[in-house]
Design an enzyme around this catalytic site. Structure first.
Site, PDB file in Angstrom:
ATOM      1  N   ARG A 159       0.882  -0.895  -0.299  1.00  0.00           N
ATOM      2  CA  ARG A 159      -0.227   0.277  -0.069  1.00  0.00           C
ATOM      3  C   ARG A 159       0.594   1.152  -0.142  1.00  0.00           C
ATOM      4  O   ARG A 159       1.689   1.115   0.448  1.00  0.00           O
ATOM      5  CB  ARG A 159      -1.370   0.510   1.034  1.00  0.00           C
ATOM      6  CG  ARG A 159      -2.257  -0.729   1.374  1.00  0.00           C
ATOM      7  CD  ARG A 159      -2.322  -1.152   2.464  1.00  0.00           C
ATOM      8  NE  ARG A 159      -3.562  -2.167   3.168  1.00  0.00           N
ATOM      9  CZ  ARG A 159      -2.589  -3.670   3.693  1.00  0.00           C
ATOM     10  NH1 ARG A 159      -2.008  -3.745   4.098  1.00  0.00           N
ATOM     11  NH2 ARG A 159      -4.223  -4.623   3.505  1.00  0.00           N
ATOM     12  N   LYS A 182      -2.125  -2.806   7.957  1.00  0.00           N
ATOM     13  CA  LYS A 182      -3.469  -2.083   8.873  1.00  0.00           C
ATOM     14  C   LYS A 182      -2.982  -2.221   9.967  1.00  0.00           C
ATOM     15  O   LYS A 182      -2.735  -3.563  10.504  1.00  0.00           O
ATOM     16  CB  LYS A 182      -4.385  -2.217   8.174  1.00  0.00           C
ATOM     17  CG  LYS A 182      -4.782  -1.385   7.000  1.00  0.00           C
ATOM     18  CD  LYS A 182      -6.151  -2.004   6.995  1.00  0.00           C
ATOM     19  CE  LYS A 182      -6.457  -1.005   4.804  1.00  0.00           C
ATOM     20  NZ  LYS A 182      -7.722  -1.491   4.475  1.00  0.00           N
ATOM     21  N   HIS A 254      -2.570   2.049  -5.760  1.00  0.00           N
ATOM     22  CA  HIS A 254      -3.112   1.199  -5.777  1.00  0.00           C
ATOM     23  C   HIS A 254      -3.223   0.157  -6.937  1.00  0.00           C
ATOM     24  O   HIS A 254      -3.350  -0.904  -7.356  1.00  0.00           O
ATOM     25  CB  HIS A 254      -4.607   1.338  -5.683  1.00  0.00           C
ATOM     26  CG  HIS A 254      -5.469   0.371  -4.005  1.00  0.00           C
ATOM     27  ND1 HIS A 254      -4.373   0.379  -2.690  1.00  0.00           N
ATOM     28  CD2 HIS A 254      -6.341  -0.480  -3.868  1.00  0.00           C
ATOM     29  CE1 HIS A 254      -5.266  -0.105  -1.591  1.00  0.00           C
ATOM     30  NE2 HIS A 254      -6.119  -0.773  -2.198  1.00  0.00           N
ATOM     31  N   ARG A 257      -0.755  -2.659  -6.484  1.00  0.00           N
ATOM     32  CA  ARG A 257      -1.133  -3.238  -5.758  1.00  0.00           C
ATOM     33  C   ARG A 257      -1.920  -4.254  -6.602  1.00  0.00           C
ATOM     34  O   ARG A 257      -1.955  -5.534  -6.212  1.00  0.00           O
ATOM     35  CB  ARG A 257      -1.895  -2.345  -4.776  1.00  0.00           C
ATOM     36  CG  ARG A 257      -2.022  -4.237  -3.018  1.00  0.00           C
ATOM     37  CD  ARG A 257      -3.281  -3.031  -2.231  1.00  0.00           C
ATOM     38  NE  ARG A 257      -2.951  -4.294  -1.133  1.00  0.00           N
ATOM     39  CZ  ARG A 257      -2.798  -4.364  -0.044  1.00  0.00           C
ATOM     40  NH1 ARG A 257      -1.364  -4.477  -0.057  1.00  0.00           N
ATOM     41  NH2 ARG A 257      -3.291  -5.252   0.786  1.00  0.00           N
ATOM     42  N   HIS A 280      -3.641  -9.600   4.096  1.00  0.00           N
ATOM     43  CA  HIS A 280      -5.099  -9.115   3.225  1.00  0.00           C
ATOM     44  C   HIS A 280      -5.769 -10.394   5.432  1.00  0.00           C
ATOM     45  O   HIS A 280      -4.849 -11.091   5.223  1.00  0.00           O
ATOM     46  CB  HIS A 280      -5.726 -10.323   2.742  1.00  0.00           C
ATOM     47  CG  HIS A 280      -6.123  -8.363   1.224  1.00  0.00           C
ATOM     48  ND1 HIS A 280      -6.370  -9.061   0.248  1.00  0.00           N
ATOM     49  CD2 HIS A 280      -5.705  -7.550   1.522  1.00  0.00           C
ATOM     50  CE1 HIS A 280      -6.027  -8.661  -0.512  1.00  0.00           C
ATOM     51  NE2 HIS A 280      -6.250  -7.367   0.362  1.00  0.00           N
ATOM     52  N   TYR A 289     -10.076 -10.814  -6.573  1.00  0.00           N
ATOM     53  CA  TYR A 289      -8.749 -11.194  -7.713  1.00  0.00           C
ATOM     54  C   TYR A 289      -8.843 -12.510  -8.513  1.00  0.00           C
ATOM     55  O   TYR A 289      -8.342 -12.089  -9.670  1.00  0.00           O
ATOM     56  CB  TYR A 289      -7.125 -11.293  -7.097  1.00  0.00           C
ATOM     57  CG  TYR A 289      -6.674  -9.502  -6.039  1.00  0.00           C
ATOM     58  CD1 TYR A 289      -6.215  -8.791  -7.466  1.00  0.00           C
ATOM     59  CD2 TYR A 289      -7.175  -9.584  -5.047  1.00  0.00           C
ATOM     60  CE1 TYR A 289      -6.951  -7.160  -6.764  1.00  0.00           C
ATOM     61  CE2 TYR A 289      -7.064  -7.996  -4.277  1.00  0.00           C
ATOM     62  CZ  TYR A 289      -6.860  -7.510  -5.052  1.00  0.00           C
ATOM     63  OH  TYR A 289      -6.050  -6.286  -4.626  1.00  0.00           O
TER      64      TYR A 289
END
Length: 310
Positions: A159, A182, A254, A257, A280, A289
């Site tokens: 990111r 995150k 992004h 990514r 994730h 994806y």
């Protein structure tokens, strides 16, 4: 401060200490829960034990009709409300979970926008000189940094926030980088040969001169004042490279990514490996994806198989 306000503060403290939630996410939760608090106040509800499932459903409807929020925004606000009520139940502050059965609106599946491998290569070439090219003019030096940034984004699927927060020490060795995702969750990601060369070129030929312009900073990527590069600057670097490459589509950090994940899956990588590389929490996030690659397979089949034509 009302009792409900105090309980919201307790919940946000819980998210900070127990869950390690990122500052920006906490700010969003606070904003969303304040909307909820104001709604309950208008209903003359001052205690969490007074809230019913019907109240929460009315609030969900209010977000659409009263606030004009779209489905994605409603889902985000309800996530904060549902988490708050679950916390109250966990702390034995209420007898049941008033929001547990209130479902957020179904969100349309949006396929990530990836670019082709050929387009990635055009962008990389447009960003800056080849790292293996030993000759670079003074004007090229800052673009050596830009090339390293784009190479690293594509090599790791990072990111933009992870990239700009990287320090020199996060280069564990030439083949591995440390990223903080995150909730400050740490992961180690391999780096391919091309990105390794671009990073080495930047660190040897560019970063030392940039670092002299300001007090010592651990940041890996520096701006022309010698301080940490911002997310906005990375967006601009990519936008400029896209213009030079004459790409007719919008490209963002992004996009790299998305392209990283899509190209790995198309190359045969396991979805759980890609999940780990992207950081994730759930494999279901990564599986979107696979829809991209299935669509590509379907299109190729439809045009190539002799019995697929209608």
């Amino acid at each position: 401060m009302s009792r409900l306000s105090g309980q919201i503060e307790d919940y946000l403290r819980h998210l900070t200490i127990e869950r390690g939630m990122a500052k920006n996410t906490l700010l969003a939760y606070r904003r969303d829960l304040n909307i909820y608090l104001e709604f309950l106040a208008r209903q003359e509800i001052s205690s969490a034990s007074e809230v019913t499932e019907a109240n929460v459903k009315e609030f969900a409807q209010f977000l659409v009709t009263g606030k004009g929020l779209v489905a994605t925004s409603v889902a985000r606000v309800l996530a904060a409300v549902r988490g708050f009520h679950k916390f109250l139940l966990m702390e034995n502050l209420v007898p049941d979970d008033a929001a547990g059965k209130v479902k957020p609106p179904k969100l349309p599946k949006r396929l990530p926008k990836a670019i082709s491998i050929a387009e990635v290569e055009l962008l990389l070439k447009a960003a800056g000189p080849d790292p293996e090219d030993g000759v670079a003019t003074t004007g090229d030096l800052i673009r050596i940094r830009d090339r390293a940034i784009l190479e690293l984004l594509y090599a790791t699927g990072a990111r933009v926030s992870e990239l700009v927060s990287m320090d020199v020490d996060d280069l564990v060795d030439p083949e591995i980088v440390r990223l903080f995702g995150k909730g400050s969750k740490e992961r180690l990601v391999p780096v391919g040969r091309f990105a390794q060369a671009a990073l080495a070129s930047y660190q040897v030929r560019v970063r030392p001169d940039l670092a002299k312009l300001s007090k010592g900073t651990p940041a890996l990527f520096l701006n022309q004042r010698g301080t940490r590069l911002s997310r906005q600057s990375v967006w601009q670097i990519i936008s400029d490279a896209a213009k030079r490459a004459k790409l007719e589509r919008e490209v963002s950090p992004h996009t790299f990514r998305h392209s990283f994940a899509t190209h790995l899956l198309e190359g045969g990588a396991d979805v759980r490996v890609v999940q780990e590389l992207l950081g994730h929490a759930s494999v279901s996030t990564t599986q979107i994806y696979t829809l991209v690659t299935v669509d590509a397979l379907r299109e190729i089949y439809a045009t190539a198989h002799p019995r697929a034509q209608r």
